[in-house]
Design an enzyme around this catalytic site. Structure first.
Site, PDB file in Angstrom:
ATOM      1  N   LYS A 168       0.844  -1.181   0.000  1.00 11.69           N
ATOM      2  CA  LYS A 168       0.000   0.000   0.000  1.00 11.69           C
ATOM      3  C   LYS A 168       0.886   1.240   0.000  1.00 11.69           C
ATOM      4  O   LYS A 168       1.750   1.408   0.873  1.00 11.69           O
ATOM      5  CB  LYS A 168      -0.905   0.004   1.235  1.00 11.69           C
ATOM      6  CG  LYS A 168      -1.986  -1.068   1.213  1.00 11.69           C
ATOM      7  CD  LYS A 168      -3.055  -0.769   0.185  1.00 11.69           C
ATOM      8  CE  LYS A 168      -4.228  -1.723   0.291  1.00 11.69           C
ATOM      9  NZ  LYS A 168      -5.285  -1.425  -0.702  1.00 11.69           N
ATOM     10  N   LYS A 177     -13.973  -6.999  -7.427  1.00 11.06           N
ATOM     11  CA  LYS A 177     -14.273  -7.259  -6.016  1.00 11.06           C
ATOM     12  C   LYS A 177     -15.775  -7.439  -5.874  1.00 11.06           C
ATOM     13  O   LYS A 177     -16.562  -6.659  -6.417  1.00 11.06           O
ATOM     14  CB  LYS A 177     -13.804  -6.097  -5.128  1.00 11.06           C
ATOM     15  CG  LYS A 177     -12.303  -5.894  -5.090  1.00 11.06           C
ATOM     16  CD  LYS A 177     -11.947  -4.689  -4.222  1.00 11.06           C
ATOM     17  CE  LYS A 177     -10.449  -4.447  -4.164  1.00 11.06           C
ATOM     18  NZ  LYS A 177     -10.120  -3.224  -3.390  1.00 11.06           N
TER      19      LYS A 177
END
Length: 321
Positions: A144, A240
């Site tokens: 990230k 997703k």
């Protein structure tokens, strides 16, 4: 048919940080649909980035007619967390009623284990290097990024895990200039792809600048309706369930994305094994799989998914499907 909702909280093993903030627990909604003594379950993770809260998503679900089926559900709710939980619960209910597994019902090949990414949250370079070293034996690490000092973080992670395959997620945290500056270094450090470097809606420049490594749409890709707007800007799409609104739309999106020439990544929000279970079916054959939610938790469902050296295994029938 009876439909019920519960709110569940799962503690994280450690704080999880992205460019938009940190969390120490996963708050989810669990949906149960029951008919004639048979129950199906689904889980969703409401996401503030998409203006979702536990209350707003619960209200959407509670407004559904009691006899809703999967076909009707697709037009009754928009793509998002609410539809996802109900859709996945209905899939399981149908499978149990038929005495079959969901993959048989969906006419999919029997699933196998999938190598999944393991996510290192946003932190100082020193702490990210230490985290990378702890997980250096994992075959795929997801980093990230999205803040000042990203170059130092990248160098630190590569030093901590010199042999791991690396993917990067900026979570909309860069500008076009920052991405253009970082891209050659991503290539130099062996990064396999970068997710959503620019904010959704502000990503037109991706069609104008060089893309020396694959760029994957995450926040810019929700369902089939968003696919056409990605052409020329992205090389892959991250599917997703909480974005597509369930397995039904996700499978359709996967088919259309491949037909349009996009590579496929299957990802997740931070949820329990119940949320990941349907995504294991979706992830079969994907170029990149990121279904590490349960690995980030300090606690999980009573019957969790199995993670081992082969990856994440398909769900046991006692968990889902």
């Amino acid at each position: 048919m009876e439909l019920s909702i519960s709110r569940d909280t799962f503690r994280l093993a450690e704080a999880f940080t992205i460019s938009r903030g940190s969390r120490t627990e996963a708050k989810v909604l669990t949906v149960r649909v029951a008919a004639d003594g048979i129950e199906g379950r689904g889980e969703c993770v409401p996401y503030a980035r998409y203006d979702e809260t536990l209350d707003s998503v619960a209200a959407q679900i509670e407004a559904l007619p009691p006899d809703v089926d999967r076909a009707a559900l697709q037009s009754l709710l928009p793509a998002g967390a609410a539809r996802n939980a109900v859709d996945c619960a209905l899939w399981e209910l149908e499978a149990k009623q038929a005495g079959r597994r969901v993959w048989d019902l969906a006419e999919l090949a029997a699933p196998g284990p999938l190598i999944t990414a393991f996510t290192l949250s946003l932190d100082s370079p020193e702490r990210m290097r230490a985290a990378a070293a702890r997980h250096a034996a994992r075959p795929l690490l997801k980093i990230k990024l999205g803040g000042e000092g990203d170059m130092a973080r990248l160098e630190a992670v590569r030093a901590g895990a010199p042999d791991a395959r690396i993917i990067v997620d900026a979570n909309e945290g860069w500008t076009a200039d920052i991405y253009a500056e970082l891209a050659p270094h991503l290539v130099r450090l062996g990064v396999a792809l970068v997710e959503q470097p620019l904010p959704a809606g502000e990503d037109a420049m991706l069609a104008e600048i060089a893309r020396p490594l694959p760029v994957c749409a995450d926040e810019s890709c929700h369902d089939r309706a968003t696919l056409a707007g990605l052409a020329g800007k992205y090389d892959m799409v991250n599917i997703k369930l909480d974005k597509t609104g369930g397995l039904t739309e996700a499978l359709a999106l996967r088919t259309e994305a491949r037909a349009a020439g996009f590579g496929v990544m299957v990802g997740c929000m931070v949820g329990s094994s119940l949320a990941m279970a349907p995504a294991v079916l979706l992830g079969q054959g994907a170029e990149v799989v990121d279904l590490d939610g349960p690995l980030l938790l300090a606690e999980d469902r009573e019957v969790p998914l199995v993670y081992d050296a082969a990856g994440v295994w398909p769900p046991d029938a006692d968990l889902w499907g």
